[in-house]
Design a protein around this motif. Structure first.
Motif, PDB file in Angstrom:
ATOM      1  N   ARG A   1       0.848  -1.190   0.000  1.00  0.00           N
ATOM      2  CA  ARG A   1       0.000   0.000   0.000  1.00  0.00           C
ATOM      3  C   ARG A   1       0.884   1.241   0.000  1.00  0.00           C
ATOM      4  O   ARG A   1       1.325   1.723   1.039  1.00  0.00           O
ATOM      5  N   ASN A   2       1.140   1.742  -1.195  1.00  0.00           N
ATOM      6  CA  ASN A   2       2.078   2.845  -1.370  1.00  0.00           C
ATOM      7  C   ASN A   2       1.511   4.160  -0.860  1.00  0.00           C
ATOM      8  O   ASN A   2       0.438   4.601  -1.276  1.00  0.00           O
ATOM      9  N   GLY A   3       2.256   4.803   0.040  1.00  0.00           N
ATOM     10  CA  GLY A   3       1.854   6.107   0.543  1.00  0.00           C
ATOM     11  C   GLY A   3       2.008   7.189  -0.511  1.00  0.00           C
ATOM     12  O   GLY A   3       2.435   6.935  -1.642  1.00  0.00           O
ATOM     13  N   TRP A   4       1.692   8.418  -0.124  1.00  0.00           N
ATOM     14  CA  TRP A   4       1.748   9.550  -1.067  1.00  0.00           C
ATOM     15  C   TRP A   4       3.199   9.893  -1.365  1.00  0.00           C
ATOM     16  O   TRP A   4       4.000  10.171  -0.482  1.00  0.00           O
ATOM     17  N   TYR A   5       3.534   9.907  -2.662  1.00  0.00           N
ATOM     18  CA  TYR A   5       4.898  10.215  -3.078  1.00  0.00           C
ATOM     19  C   TYR A   5       5.261  11.667  -2.790  1.00  0.00           C
ATOM     20  O   TYR A   5       4.445  12.582  -2.985  1.00  0.00           O
ATOM     21  N   MET A   6       6.491  11.895  -2.400  1.00  0.00           N
ATOM     22  CA  MET A   6       6.992  13.269  -2.333  1.00  0.00           C
ATOM     23  C   MET A   6       6.880  13.934  -3.707  1.00  0.00           C
ATOM     24  O   MET A   6       6.594  15.127  -3.813  1.00  0.00           O
ATOM     25  N   GLU A   7       7.104  13.145  -4.742  1.00  0.00           N
ATOM     26  CA  GLU A   7       7.054  13.676  -6.112  1.00  0.00           C
ATOM     27  C   GLU A   7       5.684  14.225  -6.482  1.00  0.00           C
ATOM     28  O   GLU A   7       5.560  15.021  -7.425  1.00  0.00           O
ATOM     29  N   ASN A   8       4.623  13.820  -5.753  1.00  0.00           N
ATOM     30  CA  ASN A   8       3.298  14.391  -6.019  1.00  0.00           C
ATOM     31  C   ASN A   8       3.269  15.887  -5.759  1.00  0.00           C
ATOM     32  O   ASN A   8       2.417  16.603  -6.294  1.00  0.00           O
ATOM     33  N   LEU A   9       4.208  16.367  -4.947  1.00  0.00           N
ATOM     34  CA  LEU A   9       4.268  17.795  -4.655  1.00  0.00           C
ATOM     35  C   LEU A   9       4.643  18.613  -5.890  1.00  0.00           C
ATOM     36  O   LEU A   9       4.393  19.816  -5.935  1.00  0.00           O
ATOM     37  N   PHE A  10       5.219  17.955  -6.884  1.00  0.00           N
ATOM     38  CA  PHE A  10       5.521  18.657  -8.137  1.00  0.00           C
ATOM     39  C   PHE A  10       4.247  19.096  -8.870  1.00  0.00           C
ATOM     40  O   PHE A  10       4.284  19.988  -9.710  1.00  0.00           O
ATOM     41  N   MET A  11       3.125  18.443  -8.567  1.00  0.00           N
ATOM     42  CA  MET A  11       1.891  18.749  -9.287  1.00  0.00           C
ATOM     43  C   MET A  11       1.374  20.147  -8.987  1.00  0.00           C
ATOM     44  O   MET A  11       0.750  20.770  -9.838  1.00  0.00           O
ATOM     45  N   GLY A  12       1.612  20.635  -7.786  1.00  0.00           N
ATOM     46  CA  GLY A  12       1.034  21.927  -7.438  1.00  0.00           C
ATOM     47  C   GLY A  12       1.975  22.956  -6.852  1.00  0.00           C
ATOM     48  O   GLY A  12       1.762  24.168  -7.013  1.00  0.00           O
ATOM     49  N   LEU A  13       3.040  22.510  -6.189  1.00  0.00           N
ATOM     50  CA  LEU A  13       3.871  23.466  -5.467  1.00  0.00           C
ATOM     51  C   LEU A  13       4.681  24.418  -6.341  1.00  0.00           C
ATOM     52  O   LEU A  13       4.850  25.588  -5.966  1.00  0.00           O
ATOM     53  N   PRO A  14       5.210  24.010  -7.503  1.00  0.00           N
ATOM     54  CA  PRO A  14       5.910  25.007  -8.325  1.00  0.00           C
ATOM     55  C   PRO A  14       5.015  26.194  -8.670  1.00  0.00           C
ATOM     56  O   PRO A  14       5.448  27.356  -8.594  1.00  0.00           O
ATOM     57  N   HIS A  15       3.773  25.913  -9.038  1.00  0.00           N
ATOM     58  CA  HIS A  15       2.835  27.003  -9.331  1.00  0.00           C
ATOM     59  C   HIS A  15       2.520  27.797  -8.077  1.00  0.00           C
ATOM     60  O   HIS A  15       2.432  29.035  -8.109  1.00  0.00           O
ATOM     61  N   ALA A  16       2.366  27.089  -6.948  1.00  0.00           N
ATOM     62  CA  ALA A  16       2.081  27.778  -5.688  1.00  0.00           C
ATOM     63  C   ALA A  16       3.220  28.724  -5.324  1.00  0.00           C
ATOM     64  O   ALA A  16       2.984  29.863  -4.872  1.00  0.00           O
ATOM     65  N   PHE A  17       4.446  28.287  -5.530  1.00  0.00           N
ATOM     66  CA  PHE A  17       5.587  29.154  -5.239  1.00  0.00           C
ATOM     67  C   PHE A  17       5.598  30.383  -6.151  1.00  0.00           C
ATOM     68  O   PHE A  17       6.003  31.471  -5.737  1.00  0.00           O
ATOM     69  N   SER A  18       5.165  30.197  -7.391  1.00  0.00           N
ATOM     70  CA  SER A  18       5.156  31.344  -8.316  1.00  0.00           C
ATOM     71  C   SER A  18       4.185  32.420  -7.863  1.00  0.00           C
ATOM     72  O   SER A  18       4.381  33.613  -8.147  1.00  0.00           O
ATOM     73  N   GLU A  19       3.143  32.033  -7.131  1.00  0.00           N
ATOM     74  CA  GLU A  19       2.156  32.978  -6.622  1.00  0.00           C
ATOM     75  C   GLU A  19       2.394  33.321  -5.151  1.00  0.00           C
ATOM     76  O   GLU A  19       1.824  34.288  -4.627  1.00  0.00           O
ATOM     77  N   GLY A  20       3.193  32.481  -4.484  1.00  0.00           N
ATOM     78  CA  GLY A  20       3.437  32.685  -3.069  1.00  0.00           C
ATOM     79  C   GLY A  20       2.308  32.179  -2.197  1.00  0.00           C
ATOM     80  O   GLY A  20       2.293  32.403  -0.988  1.00  0.00           O
ATOM     81  N   LYS A  21       1.339  31.469  -2.820  1.00  0.00           N
ATOM     82  CA  LYS A  21       0.185  30.964  -2.072  1.00  0.00           C
ATOM     83  C   LYS A  21      -0.134  29.538  -2.499  1.00  0.00           C
ATOM     84  O   LYS A  21      -0.178  29.225  -3.690  1.00  0.00           O
ATOM     85  N   TRP A  22      -0.377  28.708  -1.501  1.00  0.00           N
ATOM     86  CA  TRP A  22      -0.746  27.305  -1.731  1.00  0.00           C
ATOM     87  C   TRP A  22      -2.198  27.135  -1.294  1.00  0.00           C
ATOM     88  O   TRP A  22      -2.511  27.146  -0.117  1.00  0.00           O
ATOM     89  N   TYR A  23      -3.076  27.004  -2.282  1.00  0.00           N
ATOM     90  CA  TYR A  23      -4.502  26.852  -2.002  1.00  0.00           C
ATOM     91  C   TYR A  23      -4.813  25.366  -1.809  1.00  0.00           C
ATOM     92  O   TYR A  23      -4.545  24.541  -2.687  1.00  0.00           O
ATOM     93  N   THR A  24      -5.378  25.027  -0.669  1.00  0.00           N
ATOM     94  CA  THR A  24      -5.655  23.627  -0.365  1.00  0.00           C
ATOM     95  C   THR A  24      -6.869  23.507   0.538  1.00  0.00           C
ATOM     96  O   THR A  24      -7.139  24.403   1.345  1.00  0.00           O
TER      97      THR A  24
END
Length: 295
Positions: free
Chosen positions: A144-167
């Protein structure tokens, strides 16, 4: 070891890492590894190393019968067919049953944490696939594979570009784990020779909230990142506005729902115990990928 090991989806991100881990383990000869893919040409580098490469299409039963011939331990890597509800369960069941018919002695399957009680919309497909594995009557290993660290690539680069992480994950926690660490654990399970039936949940060592992850990432990347808590409905609207494919939007939203409800907060030692190696820390992950997040 004398057993022949088979890896499906071997040209994918996880499959390749499993192959690499097998080849560097020193526990199995390349000739005793079968790597399958819908497009075996993508596995040419492994064929050059002596790995057997074969075509296996989970939508083509005939290809599975040929691909799985002679395999003792079969790793069924779950597919990425998310565009049609229930499709993956059909695919996985076909592969699992084909492995048994081909004479496999042990089946391994990559699932997800807590599929019995998950808000993730494809969790029932994993639970059904686990049931299909058990129904073969063969010894099995459920990973049962947990959540990959690499999944953070899906949203965080864009979040950093705006300075806000909407979740909409709120104060829910996740113990992210590097994909390579999961692959190392899987490779160990493949080469173990175990005849027992076991289920492992592979997670990182520390569960963190989005705010805790953002604080770590911000310090390492060197850019501000504020977490903005929103509702599932607001997240849906934001993903629609961003142009995410419609079939993916409810999937992504269900990840945050699942996190908020505390259904992915578990922490286990299973990955470290299987691989016998320390796991990658999230700090190391951000250090290694600083440029990708900094933009």
């Amino acid at each position: 070891m004398s057993e022949t090991l088979l890896v499906t989806g071997a040209s994918g991100q996880l499959g390749r890492l499993v192959l690499n881990a097998l080849l560097t383990s020193g526990k199995v000869a390349p000739a005793d590894i079968i790597a399958t893919s819908r497009d075996p040409s993508k596995l040419s580098a492994y064929a050059e190393k002596g790995v057997q490469t074969r075509k296996a299409d989970f939508d083509d039963a005939a290809s599975l019968a040929t691909a799985f011939a002679g395999a003792d331990r079969v790793l069924v890597v779950s597919t990425d067919a998310l565009d049609a509800p229930g499709k993956r369960l059909v695919q996985h069941t076909a592969a699992i049953n084909a492995a048994k018919v081909a004479g496999a002695k042990h089946i391994l399957y990559t699932s997800m944490p807590n599929p019995e009680n998950s808000a993730v919309i494809f969790a029932p497909e994993h639970l059904g696939s686990e049931a299909a594995v058990k129904a073969t009557g063969l010894p099995y290993t459920i990973l049962r594979n947990g959540w990959y660290m690499e999944n953070l690539f899906m949203g965080l680069p864009h979040a950093f570009s705006e300075g806000k992480w909407y979740t909409s994950a709120g104060e829910g926690k996740i113990a992210h784990i590097a994909r390579a660490d999961i692959a190392a654990a899987i490779a160990d399970a493949l080469t173990s020779g175990s005849t027992e039936s076991k289920t492992y949940t592979l997670t990182g060592t520390v569960a963190r909230t989005s705010s805790e992850i953002a604080e770590i990432a911000s310090k390492i990347v060197g850019k501000p990142l504020d977490v903005v808590t929103i509702t599932d409905e607001q997240l849906t609207g934001g993903l629609q506005a961003a142009g995410l494919p419609p079939f993916l939007i409810p999937v992504v939203v269900s990840f945050d729902t699942n996190t908020r409800e505390g259904k992915i907060a578990m922490v286990t030692d299973d990955a470290k115990t299987l691989s016998g190696k320390p796991l990658t820390s999230i700090e190391t992950f951000f250090e290694t990928n600083k440029a990708a997040f900094a933009g």
